[in-house]
Scaffold this motif. Structure first.
Motif, PDB file in Angstrom:
ATOM      1  N   PRO A   1      -9.614  -1.768  -3.199  1.00 13.39           N
ATOM      2  CA  PRO A   1     -10.351  -1.714  -1.936  1.00 13.39           C
ATOM      3  C   PRO A   1      -9.404  -1.771  -0.740  1.00 13.39           C
ATOM      4  N   TYR A   2      -9.658  -0.945   0.262  1.00 11.99           N
ATOM      5  CA  TYR A   2      -8.833  -0.923   1.468  1.00 11.99           C
ATOM      6  C   TYR A   2      -9.632  -1.365   2.693  1.00 11.99           C
ATOM      7  N   ASP A   3     -10.769  -0.755   2.935  1.00 10.25           N
ATOM      8  CA  ASP A   3     -11.593  -1.061   4.106  1.00 10.25           C
ATOM      9  C   ASP A   3     -12.778  -1.957   3.751  1.00 10.25           C
ATOM     10  N   TRP A   4     -12.667  -2.798   2.759  1.00  6.31           N
ATOM     11  CA  TRP A   4     -13.833  -3.537   2.285  1.00  6.31           C
ATOM     12  C   TRP A   4     -13.960  -4.912   2.916  1.00  6.31           C
ATOM     13  N   GLY A   5     -13.102  -5.256   3.835  1.00  3.71           N
ATOM     14  CA  GLY A   5     -13.215  -6.541   4.530  1.00  3.71           C
ATOM     15  C   GLY A   5     -14.025  -6.356   5.798  1.00  3.71           C
TER      16      GLY A   5
ATOM     17  N   GLY B   1       7.191  -3.552  -9.756  1.00  8.76           N
ATOM     18  CA  GLY B   1       7.046  -2.098  -9.702  1.00  8.76           C
ATOM     19  C   GLY B   1       5.750  -1.555 -10.292  1.00  8.76           C
ATOM     20  N   SER B   2       4.858  -2.425 -10.762  1.00  7.06           N
ATOM     21  CA  SER B   2       3.602  -1.926 -11.330  1.00  7.06           C
ATOM     22  C   SER B   2       2.716  -1.351 -10.229  1.00  7.06           C
ATOM     23  N   ILE B   3       1.916  -0.345 -10.588  1.00  7.43           N
ATOM     24  CA  ILE B   3       1.046   0.332  -9.633  1.00  7.43           C
ATOM     25  C   ILE B   3      -0.402   0.078 -10.035  1.00  7.43           C
TER      26      ILE B   3
ATOM     27  N   VAL C   1       0.850  -1.192   0.000  1.00 12.01           N
ATOM     28  CA  VAL C   1       0.000   0.000   0.000  1.00 12.01           C
ATOM     29  C   VAL C   1       0.886   1.242   0.000  1.00 12.01           C
ATOM     30  N   ILE C   2       0.664   2.147  -0.977  1.00 15.05           N
ATOM     31  CA  ILE C   2       1.468   3.366  -1.057  1.00 15.05           C
ATOM     32  C   ILE C   2       0.656   4.628  -0.790  1.00 15.05           C
ATOM     33  N   ARG C   3      -0.698   4.521  -0.865  1.00 17.57           N
ATOM     34  CA  ARG C   3      -1.548   5.678  -0.573  1.00 17.57           C
ATOM     35  C   ARG C   3      -2.915   5.182  -0.148  1.00 17.57           C
ATOM     36  N   ILE C   4      -3.474   5.802   0.905  1.00 12.16           N
ATOM     37  CA  ILE C   4      -4.815   5.472   1.386  1.00 12.16           C
ATOM     38  C   ILE C   4      -5.682   6.711   1.256  1.00 12.16           C
TER      39      ILE C   4
ATOM     40  N   ASP D   1      -4.013   2.907  -3.233  1.00  7.70           N
ATOM     41  CA  ASP D   1      -3.153   2.601  -4.374  1.00  7.70           C
ATOM     42  C   ASP D   1      -2.069   1.656  -3.875  1.00  7.70           C
ATOM     43  N   VAL D   2      -1.730   0.653  -4.673  1.00  9.56           N
ATOM     44  CA  VAL D   2      -0.723  -0.326  -4.280  1.00  9.56           C
ATOM     45  C   VAL D   2       0.351  -0.441  -5.357  1.00  9.56           C
ATOM     46  N   GLU D   3       1.550  -0.801  -4.927  1.00 14.12           N
ATOM     47  CA  GLU D   3       2.684  -0.989  -5.840  1.00 14.12           C
ATOM     48  C   GLU D   3       3.284  -2.360  -5.597  1.00 14.12           C
ATOM     49  N   CYS D   4       3.598  -3.075  -6.673  1.00 19.47           N
ATOM     50  CA  CYS D   4       4.210  -4.391  -6.567  1.00 19.47           C
ATOM     51  C   CYS D   4       5.680  -4.240  -6.180  1.00 19.47           C
TER      52      CYS D   4
END
Length: 64
Positions: free
Chosen positions: A46-50, A39-41, A11-14, A32-35
């Motif tokens: 979803p962040y709070d969807w669990g 390095g793909s973004i 996770v790079i941005r919430i 937003d997530v980065e591998c």
């Protein structure tokens, strides 16, 4: 989360809560997530969807 290449997604941005939101527990933010491998973004994941809260068991024992 795992990327298609097999790398771990970091996770790079919430998303920030909007100022007018009162029920923050049930508001579903995005991130937003980065591998870490390729390095793909990926944007708007979803962040709070669990589960919003982890259940806590009652413990009636003693610590020994």
């Amino acid at each position: 989360m795992i990327c298609e290449c097999g790398g771990v997604l970091n996770v790079i941005r919430i998303e920030e809560y909007p100022k007018d939101v009162r029920d923050k527990i049930n508001y579903k933010r995005l991130c937003d997530v980065e591998c870490l491998k390729c390095g793909s973004i990926k944007y708007s994941q979803p962040y709070d969807w669990g589960n919003t809260l982890n259940p806590v068991r009652k413990f009636n024992g003693t610590n020994k």
